[in-house]
Design an enzyme around this catalytic site. Structure first.
Site, PDB file in Angstrom:
ATOM      1  N   ASN A   1       6.448   2.201  24.807  1.00  0.00           N
ATOM      2  CA  ASN A   1       5.501   3.026  25.060  1.00  0.00           C
ATOM      3  C   ASN A   1       6.192   4.325  25.818  1.00  0.00           C
ATOM      4  OD1 ASN A   1       2.925   3.797  26.872  1.00  0.00           O
ATOM      5  ND2 ASN A   1       2.149   2.484  25.537  1.00  0.00           N
TER       6      ASN A   1
ATOM      7  N   CYS B   1       9.211  -6.764  24.993  1.00  0.00           N
ATOM      8  CA  CYS B   1      10.538  -7.223  24.410  1.00  0.00           C
ATOM      9  C   CYS B   1      10.056  -7.946  23.029  1.00  0.00           C
ATOM     10  CB  CYS B   1      11.382  -8.168  25.073  1.00  0.00           C
ATOM     11  SG  CYS B   1      12.302  -7.218  26.361  1.00  0.00           S
TER      12      CYS B   1
ATOM     13  N   GLU C   1      11.314 -11.017  22.002  1.00  0.00           N
ATOM     14  CA  GLU C   1      11.188 -12.379  22.482  1.00  0.00           C
ATOM     15  C   GLU C   1       9.869 -12.512  22.870  1.00  0.00           C
ATOM     16  OE1 GLU C   1      13.405 -10.178  23.184  1.00  0.00           O
ATOM     17  OE2 GLU C   1      15.445 -11.137  23.640  1.00  0.00           O
TER      18      GLU C   1
ATOM     19  N   CYS D   1      16.792 -10.453  27.659  1.00  0.00           N
ATOM     20  CA  CYS D   1      16.915  -9.827  29.193  1.00  0.00           C
ATOM     21  C   CYS D   1      16.341 -10.993  30.064  1.00  0.00           C
ATOM     22  CB  CYS D   1      16.002  -8.679  29.152  1.00  0.00           C
ATOM     23  SG  CYS D   1      14.235  -9.155  29.404  1.00  0.00           S
TER      24      CYS D   1
ATOM     25  N   CYS E   1      12.649 -12.142  29.734  1.00  0.00           N
ATOM     26  CA  CYS E   1      12.571 -13.173  28.485  1.00  0.00           C
ATOM     27  C   CYS E   1      13.174 -14.488  28.745  1.00  0.00           C
ATOM     28  CB  CYS E   1      13.093 -12.580  27.219  1.00  0.00           C
ATOM     29  SG  CYS E   1      12.078 -10.977  26.720  1.00  0.00           S
TER      30      CYS E   1
END
Ligand code: THU
Length: 128
Positions: A45, A53, A55, A86, A89
């Site tokens: 965005n 993400c 995931e 990350c 996640c």
């Protein structure tokens, strides 16, 4: 569903990534304990912090379909070998895992798949 097939789905969905800002595409495919699969890609965005993400997008679809237990997630980026999740996640995976020692996180390392256990990636996940 083999992990090769799961990874192929992650590769396929990475092509739908909306990442005009980072130009870093990611696809993920989650396998539930009931044997269903849910795919997602990252979507960014212009207000950067709203980025989602791959995931979490995949896991969110599983949750929306009524699933609660995930046992593996394959992750792929055409921009980086061995693309690991990350921290945020990893915590989301922990929330929907029955056993972090069994939960497989699958990434692509060249032509090979590399499999990590969630416990290796997030040794002390947060619980309430
Ligand atoms: N990204 C993911 O989709 N998954 C991760 O685990 C790490 C990062 C995305 C977010 C952003 O769109 C881009 O990769 C660069 O950070």
């Amino acid at each position: 569903m083999t992990y090769e097939e799961l990874m192929n789905k992650a590769i396929e969905v990475s092509k739908n990534s909306y990442s005009p800002y980072s130009k870093f595409s990611v696809g993920a495919c989650a396998l539930t304990e009931s044997g269903k699969i849910y795919c997602g890609c990252n979507f960014e965005n212009s207000s950067f912090g709203m980025t989602i993400c791959a995931e979490r997008n995949a896991i969110g679809s599983a949750i929306a379909d009524g699933e609660r237990k995930i046992k593996a997630v394959a992750i792929y980026s055409p921009n980086q070998d061995n693309c690991l999740p990350c921290g945020a996640c990893r915590q989301v995976m922990h929330e929907f895992s029955s056993n972090d020692k069994e939960f497989d996180v699958i990434v692509k390392n060249g032509k090979e798949l590399k499999i990590y256990k969630l416990i290796q990636l997030l040794p002390e996940g947060f619980n309430l």
